[in-house]
Motif scaffolding. Structure first.
Motif, short mmCIF file in Angstrom:
data_model
loop_
_atom_site.label_atom_id
_atom_site.label_comp_id
_atom_site.label_asym_id
_atom_site.label_seq_id
_atom_site.Cartn_x
_atom_site.Cartn_y
_atom_site.Cartn_z
N MET A 49 40.43 50.26 57.27
CA MET A 49 39.63 49.49 58.20
C MET A 49 38.56 48.72 57.41
O MET A 49 37.75 49.32 56.72
N PRO A 50 38.54 47.41 57.51
CA PRO A 50 37.60 46.64 56.72
C PRO A 50 36.15 46.79 57.18
O PRO A 50 35.23 46.51 56.44
N GLN A 51 35.92 47.24 58.42
CA GLN A 51 34.55 47.37 58.90
C GLN A 51 33.80 48.50 58.20
O GLN A 51 32.58 48.53 58.22
N LEU A 52 34.50 49.42 57.60
CA LEU A 52 33.84 50.55 56.97
C LEU A 52 33.34 50.22 55.57
O LEU A 52 32.58 50.98 54.99
N ASN A 53 33.76 49.10 55.02
CA ASN A 53 33.32 48.69 53.70
C ASN A 53 32.05 47.83 53.85
O ASN A 53 32.13 46.67 54.27
N PRO A 54 30.86 48.35 53.51
CA PRO A 54 29.63 47.58 53.76
C PRO A 54 29.33 46.52 52.70
O PRO A 54 28.40 45.74 52.87
N ALA A 55 30.08 46.48 51.62
CA ALA A 55 29.74 45.59 50.51
C ALA A 55 29.71 44.11 50.92
O ALA A 55 28.72 43.43 50.66
N PRO A 56 30.74 43.54 51.54
CA PRO A 56 30.64 42.11 51.85
C PRO A 56 29.61 41.82 52.94
O PRO A 56 28.95 40.78 52.92
N TRP A 57 29.43 42.74 53.90
CA TRP A 57 28.49 42.48 54.98
C TRP A 57 27.05 42.57 54.49
O TRP A 57 26.19 41.82 54.94
N LEU A 58 26.81 43.45 53.55
CA LEU A 58 25.47 43.52 52.98
C LEU A 58 25.13 42.24 52.22
O LEU A 58 24.03 41.71 52.34
N PHE A 59 26.09 41.72 51.47
CA PHE A 59 25.87 40.47 50.75
C PHE A 59 25.64 39.31 51.72
O PHE A 59 24.76 38.48 51.51
N ILE A 60 26.40 39.26 52.80
CA ILE A 60 26.23 38.19 53.79
C ILE A 60 24.87 38.31 54.46
O ILE A 60 24.17 37.31 54.68
N PHE A 61 24.46 39.52 54.78
CA PHE A 61 23.16 39.74 55.40
C PHE A 61 22.03 39.30 54.47
O PHE A 61 21.12 38.57 54.88
N LEU A 62 22.09 39.71 53.22
CA LEU A 62 21.05 39.33 52.27
C LEU A 62 21.05 37.83 51.99
O LEU A 62 19.99 37.20 51.88
N LEU A 63 22.22 37.26 51.88
CA LEU A 63 22.30 35.82 51.64
C LEU A 63 21.74 35.02 52.82
O LEU A 63 21.06 34.01 52.62
N SER A 64 22.00 35.47 54.02
CA SER A 64 21.46 34.76 55.18
C SER A 64 19.94 34.84 55.21
O SER A 64 19.27 33.86 55.55
N TRP A 65 19.37 35.99 54.83
CA TRP A 65 17.91 36.10 54.78
C TRP A 65 17.33 35.21 53.68
O TRP A 65 16.28 34.60 53.87
N VAL A 66 17.99 35.12 52.56
CA VAL A 66 17.50 34.25 51.49
C VAL A 66 17.53 32.79 51.93
O VAL A 66 16.58 32.04 51.69
N VAL A 67 18.58 32.40 52.61
CA VAL A 67 18.68 31.01 53.08
C VAL A 67 17.59 30.73 54.11
O VAL A 67 16.92 29.69 54.06
N LEU A 68 17.37 31.65 55.04
CA LEU A 68 16.32 31.46 56.03
C LEU A 68 14.94 31.39 55.39
O LEU A 68 14.11 30.56 55.77
N LEU A 69 14.69 32.25 54.44
CA LEU A 69 13.39 32.22 53.77
C LEU A 69 13.18 30.93 52.99
O LEU A 69 12.08 30.39 52.96
N LEU A 70 14.23 30.42 52.37
CA LEU A 70 14.10 29.15 51.66
C LEU A 70 13.84 27.99 52.61
O LEU A 70 13.04 27.09 52.31
#
Length: 55
Positions: free
Chosen positions: A1-22
């Motif tokens: 199940m791909p939902q159990l792997n947090p690695a890509p979602w964590l990167f997407i979450f952090l990247l979205s916050w970086v974009v918003l902050l910029l």
């Protein structure tokens, strides 16, 4: 199940916050104050003090 792997979602979450902050940082740095805060405003309309009849 791909939902159990947090690695890509964590990167997407952090990247979205970086974009918003910029985006917010660029918007805030483009703001300029409406007047010069280091210079006091000239007193153009000085009114006479109120004289209260009961004072």
């Amino acid at each position: 199940m791909p939902q159990l792997n947090p690695a890509p979602w964590l990167f997407i979450f952090l990247l979205s916050w970086v974009v918003l902050l910029l985006i917010f940082k660029t918007k805030v740095t483009l703001l300029s104050p409406m007047n010069n805060p280091s210079m006091p405003a000239p007193l153009m309309h000085q009114t006479a003090p109120w004289n209260w009849p009961w004072a």
